[in-house]
Write a protein that holds these residues in place. Structure first.
Motif, mmCIF file in Angstrom:
data_model
loop_
_atom_site.group_PDB
_atom_site.id
_atom_site.type_symbol
_atom_site.label_atom_id
_atom_site.label_comp_id
_atom_site.label_asym_id
_atom_site.label_seq_id
_atom_site.Cartn_x
_atom_site.Cartn_y
_atom_site.Cartn_z
ATOM 1 N N LYS A 133 50.260 -74.282 120.442
ATOM 2 C CA LYS A 133 49.281 -75.231 120.299
ATOM 3 C C LYS A 133 48.000 -75.471 121.075
ATOM 4 O O LYS A 133 48.371 -74.953 122.187
ATOM 5 C CB LYS A 133 50.202 -76.509 120.293
ATOM 6 C CG LYS A 133 51.205 -76.532 119.576
ATOM 7 C CD LYS A 133 51.198 -77.193 118.150
ATOM 8 C CE LYS A 133 52.391 -77.424 117.135
ATOM 9 N NZ LYS A 133 52.240 -76.390 116.116
ATOM 10 N N ARG A 134 47.235 -76.114 120.794
ATOM 11 C CA ARG A 134 45.691 -76.191 121.769
ATOM 12 C C ARG A 134 46.266 -76.759 122.909
ATOM 13 O O ARG A 134 45.720 -76.392 123.900
ATOM 14 C CB ARG A 134 44.801 -77.024 120.933
ATOM 15 C CG ARG A 134 43.242 -76.808 121.382
ATOM 16 C CD ARG A 134 42.496 -77.126 120.504
ATOM 17 N NE ARG A 134 42.567 -78.914 120.238
ATOM 18 C CZ ARG A 134 41.954 -79.674 121.058
ATOM 19 N NH1 ARG A 134 41.069 -79.113 121.928
ATOM 20 N NH2 ARG A 134 42.075 -80.932 121.070
ATOM 21 N N LYS A 135 47.132 -77.866 122.801
ATOM 22 C CA LYS A 135 47.142 -78.872 124.102
ATOM 23 C C LYS A 135 48.069 -77.666 125.311
ATOM 24 O O LYS A 135 47.875 -77.697 126.274
ATOM 25 C CB LYS A 135 48.139 -79.780 123.871
ATOM 26 C CG LYS A 135 47.301 -81.161 123.551
ATOM 27 C CD LYS A 135 48.620 -82.352 123.478
ATOM 28 C CE LYS A 135 48.622 -82.927 122.219
ATOM 29 N NZ LYS A 135 49.740 -83.630 121.856
ATOM 30 N N GLU A 136 48.887 -76.910 124.458
ATOM 31 C CA GLU A 136 49.621 -75.930 125.480
ATOM 32 C C GLU A 136 48.798 -75.147 126.096
ATOM 33 O O GLU A 136 49.172 -74.640 127.344
ATOM 34 C CB GLU A 136 50.662 -75.284 124.387
ATOM 35 C CG GLU A 136 51.857 -74.853 124.755
ATOM 36 C CD GLU A 136 52.646 -74.226 123.987
ATOM 37 O OE1 GLU A 136 52.384 -74.458 122.587
ATOM 38 O OE2 GLU A 136 53.655 -73.411 124.124
ATOM 39 N N ILE A 137 47.756 -74.685 125.229
ATOM 40 C CA ILE A 137 46.798 -73.521 125.901
ATOM 41 C C ILE A 137 45.981 -74.211 127.001
ATOM 42 O O ILE A 137 46.024 -73.415 128.202
ATOM 43 C CB ILE A 137 46.127 -73.113 124.807
ATOM 44 C CG1 ILE A 137 46.644 -72.145 123.643
ATOM 45 C CG2 ILE A 137 45.066 -72.005 125.497
ATOM 46 C CD1 ILE A 137 45.914 -72.173 122.530
ATOM 47 N N THR A 139 46.802 -76.630 129.029
ATOM 48 C CA THR A 139 47.466 -76.871 130.203
ATOM 49 C C THR A 139 47.831 -75.592 130.828
ATOM 50 O O THR A 139 47.862 -75.613 132.146
ATOM 51 C CB THR A 139 48.879 -77.675 130.028
ATOM 52 O OG1 THR A 139 48.751 -78.072 128.547
ATOM 53 C CG2 THR A 139 49.019 -78.868 130.688
ATOM 54 N N LEU B 9 56.084 -77.496 128.557
ATOM 55 C CA LEU B 9 55.197 -77.487 127.615
ATOM 56 C C LEU B 9 55.798 -77.093 126.477
ATOM 57 O O LEU B 9 55.176 -76.917 125.124
ATOM 58 C CB LEU B 9 53.964 -76.686 127.907
ATOM 59 C CG LEU B 9 53.125 -77.498 128.697
ATOM 60 C CD1 LEU B 9 52.099 -76.694 129.624
ATOM 61 C CD2 LEU B 9 52.303 -78.296 127.843
ATOM 62 N N ILE B 11 57.122 -77.301 123.112
ATOM 63 C CA ILE B 11 57.001 -78.582 122.167
ATOM 64 C C ILE B 11 58.366 -78.543 121.681
ATOM 65 O O ILE B 11 58.862 -77.689 121.026
ATOM 66 C CB ILE B 11 56.031 -78.143 120.833
ATOM 67 C CG1 ILE B 11 54.694 -77.595 121.586
ATOM 68 C CG2 ILE B 11 55.630 -79.061 119.927
ATOM 69 C CD1 ILE B 11 53.823 -78.689 122.298
ATOM 70 N N GLU B 39 45.867 -75.910 113.605
ATOM 71 C CA GLU B 39 44.869 -75.418 114.571
ATOM 72 C C GLU B 39 44.338 -74.036 114.649
ATOM 73 O O GLU B 39 43.402 -73.806 115.041
ATOM 74 C CB GLU B 39 45.973 -75.812 115.682
ATOM 75 C CG GLU B 39 46.008 -77.086 116.092
ATOM 76 C CD GLU B 39 46.552 -77.324 117.535
ATOM 77 O OE1 GLU B 39 46.651 -78.499 118.054
ATOM 78 O OE2 GLU B 39 47.039 -76.377 118.434
ATOM 79 N N PHE B 43 40.749 -72.534 114.793
ATOM 80 C CA PHE B 43 40.241 -71.496 115.752
ATOM 81 C C PHE B 43 39.600 -70.251 115.049
ATOM 82 O O PHE B 43 38.613 -69.765 115.376
ATOM 83 C CB PHE B 43 41.241 -71.009 116.550
ATOM 84 C CG PHE B 43 41.663 -72.048 117.959
ATOM 85 C CD1 PHE B 43 40.783 -71.880 118.822
ATOM 86 C CD2 PHE B 43 42.796 -72.506 118.008
ATOM 87 C CE1 PHE B 43 41.019 -72.894 119.751
ATOM 88 C CE2 PHE B 43 43.259 -73.510 118.962
ATOM 89 C CZ PHE B 43 42.345 -73.439 119.907
#
Lengths: 422, 293
Positions: A133-137, A139, B9, B11, B39, B43
């Protein structure tokens, strides 16, 4: 919830091979084919006729949660196909598999990398392709850059990276993917030793975190280090499953010549070997019988026959001895002795046999692999094969056999112990 | 097991069991997976936009130069030599306003049709809904369109065409163009994996399609000149959704005659039909993609 991460039931994958014969030889045929085209397209049928090959058939196995399972097998055994099935890249033709949890597949390092984009941009892109996920990347971004060591080049297009930097960055992204099930193909085959060490370390870490890992490699020492259990694939079937050390032994012993003799057909010799041509390698016991079961207490005779189509300067013929884990025991050349070195500095064209003897009371019991090499030092390596044939050594009668325990190490030499009392 | 705090992290989706088995016949669209990978779609679109004008000298200026040059050629060929009247609207403006949505469509169609083949390394190595590939290529053309649209606004100001509130319908016509391009692109990209003939067929298809779309001529010209005033076969012409897109777009901005609700209706219906058939065909062929490329 099931205790298994992966359950595979009778799965099979069929591929179409070969080229279409008889493809529209005439205009009329071409037009007829054209007329049938809409129907074919709709049915998803491909060109007839078809020839199929089963890359995998009747595969069933389970992987427990948190287990690290190795998959070993020769080229074309179906390892990559199996990983592709489990990572959903392709569909099985028959059977089914149940996969519980997020699957992260490392079938190739740098999937989706675009050469025109910068390192930074590729981290995002590649991460998304791998399922992050974008958030994961965001961080993990700094961590990824740190691990890769590309540092200040992070805003440079990756097409300007050295291949080493490219690989490190690509692996770094993949290494920070945190899936429930990690599926790793031969990614370690690329890169330098330092890079490989780093990859293995990272994978070890993943395994320690209690995730399920499926690991394919040709590197037996990596398989042995990282996995507890392994399955052996041969010709699309699971032929063996056991703790890794046994599976590796099984794999290393199978597939090679079982008869104690390897004869090369002319078409098996690569053209690059010329003017050298291997003919046969065989091992013989003390009685001169070709066999692949040797006794530790008897010498082993090794014979290598070959042919030279022209005279060669400085040629040396060698054998390698390896354990079934792929560790070298020794390397020896026929011109090692000063006498031979001087006498055979030049070899004329013709047929030759180089023979030697592995002395009695040297090898420990177990499986061994014999390889051959023909080269001129610093000039050319004409021929090389480090897995030519395998043989087993029986320890009965070896020194110390009065104790039934197995001994560590590939050799158990007779060291001529002297005991004195004073 | 590791302490959860070490892994902030992951998910926390509940571990889901996926059944991998051979799929048969016509399969569902699997919208759930499409949503989960949204997502990635973003990208991929972003990548296509980023790399589009890399290694060019003029860069994004091409988004302006291309339609402007086309406009010059079209005006010269159709209006000067061909003597086709564009009514009250200046000829340049007339064809430029049509070229914008047409170029968006054409680029989207071409890129989408080639998208699977050009992304084959990804398709054979990692799982994601393959539909995202043509989908994101289609979207990436919007940037070019936006740049061209600014030029169109400037031209309209120059020629004294005021903006009306009817501009709200512009996105609708664009969506229609993109839906059509995606639909055809889904068909062709899937076929392209098996038969590279598509690569040769494609320029021919887009060229032909451009001529049956009223870009340099008004729709009324077709009725009068071509069909001699009879409307019998006109509906065949309307089956091309780009007729509705181009005529509608131009009418909204430049006040040319409205093409009529029958034209719009047929166009919308056709574009949706093309999209849905493309989606299902694509899904049906998807299972073989990784084996074919």
């Amino acid at each position: 919830m099931s205790e298994y991460s992966i359950q595979v039931e009778n799965i099979g994958k069929r591929y179409r091979i070969g080229v279409e014969s008889n493809d529209s030889p005439t205009l009329r045929d071409a037009l007829t084919n054209l007329g049938r085209l809409p129907k074919k397209l709709l049915r998803g049928e491909l060109r007839l006729p078809k020839e199929y090959i089963w890359a995998l058939r009747d595969i069933s196995f389970n992987v427990k949660k948190g287990q690290v399972l190795g998959i070993i097998g020769g080229n074309g055994a179906g390892k990559s196909t199996l990983l592709k099935l489990l990572s959903r890249v392709t569909e099985p033709t028959e059977g089914f598999a149940k996969v519980t949890g997020r699957v992260g597949a490392l079938l190739e390092v740098g999937t989706g990398f675009h050469p025109e984009l910068s390192g930074r941009e590729n981290i995002y892109l590649n991460g998304a392709v791998l399922g992050m996920k974008r958030k994961e990347i965001i961080t993990k971004f700094d961590e990824i850059v740190d691990f890769s060591g590309v540092g200040k080049f992070i805003d440079t297009p990756v097409k300007r990276y050295s291949s080493g930097m490219y690989l490190r960055l690509a692996f770094s992204v993949a290494a920070h993917l945190e899936p429930d099930i990690l599926v790793v193909d031969e990614v370690l085959a690329v890169g330098d030793a330092e890079f490989q060490r780093k990859c293995l370390g990272k994978m070890n870490e993943v395994a320690q975190q209690g995730r399920t890992v499926l690991f394919v490699s040709h590197d037996m020492s990596a398989i042995l280090r990282l996995t507890e259990e392994a399955i052996v694939l041969e010709k699309g079937k699971v032929t063996f499953r056991d703790i890794t050390s046994k599976a590796v032994d099984h794999y290393m012993a199978s597939g090679y010549s079982q008869s104690g003799e390897r004869i090369w057909r002319p078409d098996e010799v690569p053209a690059t070997a010329a003017p050298f041509k291997p003919l046969a390698l065989r091992i013989l016991n003390e009685q001169g019988i070709v066999n692949n079961n040797m006794r530790s207490s008897e010498p082993i005779n090794v014979e290598f026959e070959y042919e030279l189509s022209e005279a060669l300067q400085g040629l040396r013929l060698g054998i390698y001895l390896l354990t079934s884990r792929g560790e070298f025991v020794f390397t020896s050349f026929d011109t090692d002795s000063q006498q031979n070195y001087e006498k055979f500095g030049m070899r004329n064209e013709g047929k030759y046999m180089s023979r030697c003897q592995i002395p009695a009371d040297l090898l420990n019991e177990g499986q061994f692999i014999l390889g051959v090499n023909a080269s001129s030092y610093r000039v050319k390596r004409y021929f090389h094969d480090d897995h030519t044939l395998s043989f087993s050594v029986d320890g009965s009668g070896a020194p110390g056999k009065q104790w039934a325990e197995s001994r560590l190490g590939p050799i158990r030499p007779d060291l001529n112990w002297q005991i004195k009392e004073f | 097991m590791t302490d959860k705090s070490d892994l902030p992290l992951i998910i926390e989706e509940p571990a889901e069991t996926i059944l991998l088995k051979p799929s048969k016949g016509w399969i569902s669209l699997n919208l759930k997976d499409l949503w989960r990978f949204r997502e990635l779609a973003f990208f991929l679109t972003w990548r296509d936009i980023k790399v589009r004008y890399k290694q060019t000298i003029l860069g994004a200026a091409w988004a302006i130069i291309q339609p402007l040059l086309q406009m010059v050629v079209f005006t010269f060929l159709f209006n000067r030599i061909g003597q086709i009247s564009t009514g009250d609207v200046p000829e340049e403006l007339f064809s430029f306003a049509a070229l914008l949505p047409w170029n968006l469509f054409q680029k989207a169609l071409q890129d989408a049709s080639r998208s699977l083949v050009s992304n084959r390394s990804m398709i054979t190595k990692v799982y994601f809904p393959r539909m995202l590939v043509p989908f994101s290529t289609v979207l990436s053309g919007i940037v070019d369109f936006a740049i061209g649209f600014v030029i169109l606004m400037l031209m309209m100001a120059y020629f004294g065409f005021p903006l009306t509130t009817a501009i709200w319908s512009v996105p609708l016509f664009l969506t229609m163009a993109l839906i059509t391009a995606l639909g055809v692109g889904l068909w062709l990209s899937a076929i392209n994996l098996h038969y590279r003939d598509v690569g040769y067929f494609l320029p021919f298809l887009t060229q032909l399609w451009m001529f049956i779309t009223p870009i340099a001529y008004p729709l009324s010209e077709v009725t009068e000149t071509l069909l001699g005033g009879s409307t019998q076969y006109l509906y065949l012409f309307y089956l091309n959704p780009m007729v509705a897109v181009v005529e509608g777009f131009r009418s909204t901005l430049l006040g040319t005659p409205f093409p009529g609700w029958d034209v719009i209706g047929i166009g919308v219906g056709m574009s949706i039909f093309i999209l849905i058939s493309g989606l299902f065909y694509f899904r049906r062929m998807e299972r073989t993609f990784a084996d074919m490329v």
